[in-house]
Write a protein that holds these residues in place. Structure first.
Motif, mmCIF file in Angstrom:
data_model
loop_
_atom_site.group_PDB
_atom_site.id
_atom_site.type_symbol
_atom_site.label_atom_id
_atom_site.label_comp_id
_atom_site.label_asym_id
_atom_site.label_seq_id
_atom_site.Cartn_x
_atom_site.Cartn_y
_atom_site.Cartn_z
ATOM 1 N N HIS A 190 0.841 -1.198 0.000
ATOM 2 C CA HIS A 190 0.000 0.000 0.000
ATOM 3 C C HIS A 190 0.877 1.249 0.000
ATOM 4 O O HIS A 190 2.024 1.201 0.456
ATOM 5 C CB HIS A 190 -0.882 0.058 1.253
ATOM 6 C CG HIS A 190 -1.542 -1.221 1.618
ATOM 7 N ND1 HIS A 190 -1.125 -2.007 2.684
ATOM 8 C CD2 HIS A 190 -2.600 -1.864 1.062
ATOM 9 C CE1 HIS A 190 -1.894 -3.073 2.763
ATOM 10 N NE2 HIS A 190 -2.790 -3.024 1.790
ATOM 11 N N ASP A 225 2.525 4.340 1.504
ATOM 12 C CA ASP A 225 3.148 4.667 2.794
ATOM 13 C C ASP A 225 3.972 3.515 3.355
ATOM 14 O O ASP A 225 4.908 3.734 4.103
ATOM 15 C CB ASP A 225 2.187 5.218 3.853
ATOM 16 C CG ASP A 225 1.338 4.197 4.631
ATOM 17 O OD1 ASP A 225 1.571 2.988 4.537
ATOM 18 O OD2 ASP A 225 0.422 4.646 5.331
ATOM 19 N N GLY A 232 -7.599 2.173 3.960
ATOM 20 C CA GLY A 232 -6.848 2.872 4.995
ATOM 21 C C GLY A 232 -7.741 3.719 5.893
ATOM 22 O O GLY A 232 -8.758 4.261 5.460
ATOM 23 N N VAL A 260 -8.410 7.033 7.783
ATOM 24 C CA VAL A 260 -7.997 8.415 7.543
ATOM 25 C C VAL A 260 -7.840 9.145 8.873
ATOM 26 O O VAL A 260 -8.748 9.148 9.709
ATOM 27 C CB VAL A 260 -9.008 9.127 6.636
ATOM 28 C CG1 VAL A 260 -8.655 10.605 6.489
ATOM 29 C CG2 VAL A 260 -9.057 8.451 5.265
ATOM 30 N N LEU A 273 -10.600 7.336 -1.814
ATOM 31 C CA LEU A 273 -9.356 7.328 -1.042
ATOM 32 C C LEU A 273 -8.207 6.742 -1.845
ATOM 33 O O LEU A 273 -7.056 7.171 -1.686
ATOM 34 C CB LEU A 273 -9.555 6.538 0.256
ATOM 35 C CG LEU A 273 -8.346 6.459 1.194
ATOM 36 C CD1 LEU A 273 -7.875 7.847 1.612
ATOM 37 C CD2 LEU A 273 -8.686 5.623 2.427
ATOM 38 N N TYR A 289 -6.608 9.323 -4.112
ATOM 39 C CA TYR A 289 -6.001 10.334 -3.246
ATOM 40 C C TYR A 289 -4.660 9.823 -2.707
ATOM 41 O O TYR A 289 -3.656 10.546 -2.724
ATOM 42 C CB TYR A 289 -6.937 10.688 -2.094
ATOM 43 C CG TYR A 289 -6.560 11.980 -1.397
ATOM 44 C CD1 TYR A 289 -7.141 13.185 -1.760
ATOM 45 C CD2 TYR A 289 -5.594 11.997 -0.381
ATOM 46 C CE1 TYR A 289 -6.786 14.371 -1.140
ATOM 47 C CE2 TYR A 289 -5.234 13.177 0.238
ATOM 48 C CZ TYR A 289 -5.836 14.355 -0.141
ATOM 49 O OH TYR A 289 -5.475 15.546 0.472
ATOM 50 N N ARG A 290 -4.658 8.573 -2.279
ATOM 51 C CA ARG A 290 -3.415 8.007 -1.767
ATOM 52 C C ARG A 290 -2.398 7.773 -2.881
ATOM 53 O O ARG A 290 -1.180 7.786 -2.642
ATOM 54 C CB ARG A 290 -3.688 6.708 -1.008
ATOM 55 C CG ARG A 290 -4.460 6.920 0.289
ATOM 56 C CD ARG A 290 -4.550 5.662 1.118
ATOM 57 N NE ARG A 290 -3.249 5.295 1.674
ATOM 58 C CZ ARG A 290 -3.029 4.202 2.403
ATOM 59 N NH1 ARG A 290 -4.026 3.354 2.638
ATOM 60 N NH2 ARG A 290 -1.829 3.946 2.877
ATOM 61 N N GLU A 334 -0.609 10.905 -2.882
ATOM 62 C CA GLU A 334 0.318 10.963 -1.749
ATOM 63 C C GLU A 334 1.578 10.152 -2.043
ATOM 64 O O GLU A 334 2.703 10.588 -1.750
ATOM 65 C CB GLU A 334 -0.365 10.429 -0.492
ATOM 66 C CG GLU A 334 -1.484 11.317 0.031
ATOM 67 C CD GLU A 334 -2.133 10.756 1.281
ATOM 68 O OE1 GLU A 334 -2.715 11.547 2.055
ATOM 69 O OE2 GLU A 334 -2.065 9.528 1.504
ATOM 70 N N HIS A 342 2.129 11.539 3.198
ATOM 71 C CA HIS A 342 1.103 10.519 3.433
ATOM 72 C C HIS A 342 0.154 10.998 4.529
ATOM 73 O O HIS A 342 -0.059 10.321 5.541
ATOM 74 C CB HIS A 342 1.762 9.194 3.812
ATOM 75 C CG HIS A 342 2.471 8.512 2.688
ATOM 76 N ND1 HIS A 342 1.795 7.969 1.599
ATOM 77 C CD2 HIS A 342 3.796 8.285 2.465
ATOM 78 C CE1 HIS A 342 2.675 7.419 0.770
ATOM 79 N NE2 HIS A 342 3.892 7.603 1.265
ATOM 80 N N THR A 357 -3.033 11.328 4.915
ATOM 81 C CA THR A 357 -4.258 10.633 5.327
ATOM 82 C C THR A 357 -3.980 9.546 6.350
ATOM 83 O O THR A 357 -4.874 9.188 7.124
ATOM 84 C CB THR A 357 -4.978 9.992 4.116
ATOM 85 O OG1 THR A 357 -4.126 9.010 3.519
ATOM 86 C CG2 THR A 357 -5.402 11.042 3.109
ATOM 87 N N GLN A 358 -2.769 9.022 6.368
ATOM 88 C CA GLN A 358 -2.498 7.804 7.131
ATOM 89 C C GLN A 358 -1.722 7.990 8.420
ATOM 90 O O GLN A 358 -1.724 7.110 9.270
ATOM 91 C CB GLN A 358 -1.730 6.817 6.249
ATOM 92 C CG GLN A 358 -2.462 6.445 4.979
ATOM 93 C CD GLN A 358 -3.817 5.838 5.256
ATOM 94 O OE1 GLN A 358 -3.908 4.762 5.855
ATOM 95 N NE2 GLN A 358 -4.880 6.524 4.866
#
Length: 309
Positions: A10, A12, A43, A45, A61, A64-65, A68, A245, A247-248
């Motif tokens: 994934h 990150d 993930g 958020v 998401l 969006y990731r 990132e 990163h 969101t995570q």
């Protein structure tokens, strides 16, 4: 110059586990690539202003990731690839399967349920095209047991073993953390992190683990780790990439007066984690995936540095 390929599950994962290694090898002039197997649609958020992305119809998401991931790898000077991404608009072939036991595993595109041969063939195409000198991925337990991490290991291992000898990387590594490092990191965090005093996001409270808390499966006896990349100067670049990163995770700093001000981070579980400037690996034979024979001339307790030899 050497070419490295790191295969992760994934966005990150690559910077969390191998950010120091990537920054170190890029600084040495090596060419570094990351292959990401899913976009992390499941993930959790962290920021409130992005909470609408989590679990929303259409999986917003994921893209969006993907952004990132692109920004983080640009910070590190690394080239990004996503499994199944193409120029026809497809963003990935498979989807994040979620943590073990969640309903996401039932999604028809869940990576953990992908036919192994199909997933391995997709990984093999990337390996054969890039022809890396060095390949890095998780151990059989996926580092901490996430189904997608386990599938990433299985697909990568099957891909490498199925390639003609001329196309296999000459050096293959699994990500491992020596137990002594993990113990040192927990002790350091208990000394340097003070929950509620680091500017945590609203509603978040940092948690610290004690020695009784279990370690992930990727934490192993020190003797099982054959190589290490130790480069404290790479931590600033790793932290800058992790900040992409958003969101995570949350990147924070230790307090002045407790020694040098250095970054650390917390995921959505709010558990504080160190950025120690060192990462460990176990070399395996690319023809068999058996542990690489140790050099008898190696002194007791010594590990080789750099993954390129």
């Amino acid at each position: 110059m050497s070419r490295l390929l790191l295969v992760h599950a994934h966005p990150d994962d690559e910077t969390l586990t191998c950010g120091v290694t990537m920054a170190h090898h890029v600084a040495r002039g090596d060419e570094v690539h990351v292959l990401t197997c899913t976009l992390g649609e499941e993930g959790e958020v962290v920021p409130r202003h992005l909470a609408h992305l989590q679990g929303a119809p259409g999986d917003p998401l994921g893209p969006y990731r993907r952004g990132e991931l692109a920004r983080a790898l640009a910070v590190l000077g690394v080239t990004s690839h996503v499994l199944g991404e193409d120029d026809r608009g497809a963003t990935s072939r498979w989807r994040d399967s979620g943590m073990a036991g969640t309903s996401a595993a039932d999604h028809p595109q869940a990576f953990a349920a992908a036919p192994l041969r199909e997933a391995a063939t997709a990984v093999a195409r990337v390996v054969a095209r890039l022809r890396p000198d060095v390949l890095v991925t998780y151990d059989a337990g996926g580092g901490y047991g996430h189904p997608d991490h386990v599938r990433t290991h299985e697909a990568t291992r099957t891909a490498v073993l199925g390639l003609p000898a001329r196309d296999r990387p000459s050096r293959v590594f699994e990500i491992r953390t020596p137990r002594s490092w993990a113990q040192e990191d927990r002790a350091w965090l208990r000394e340097r992190v003070h929950p509620g005093r680091h500017g945590e996001p609203p509603g978040r409270t940092l948690q610290l683990l004690d020695d009784a808390a279990p370690y992930p499966v990727g934490v192993v006896d020190d003797a099982m780790v054959t190589h290490e990349v130790v480069d404290p100067t790479a931590v600033a670049r790793q932290a800058a990439a992790l900040r992409e990163h958003v969101t995570q995770l949350t990147v924070l700093q230790t307090l002045p007066g407790d020694g040098p001000v250095v970054p650390f981070y917390a995921l959505s579980n709010d558990v504080a984690a160190r950025l120690p400037g060192r990462e460990g690996f176990a070399r395996v034979d690319p023809a068999t995936w058996a542990p690489w024979p140790l050099d008898p001339a190696r002194s007791e307790g010594h590990r080789w540095g750099r993954l390129t030899g």
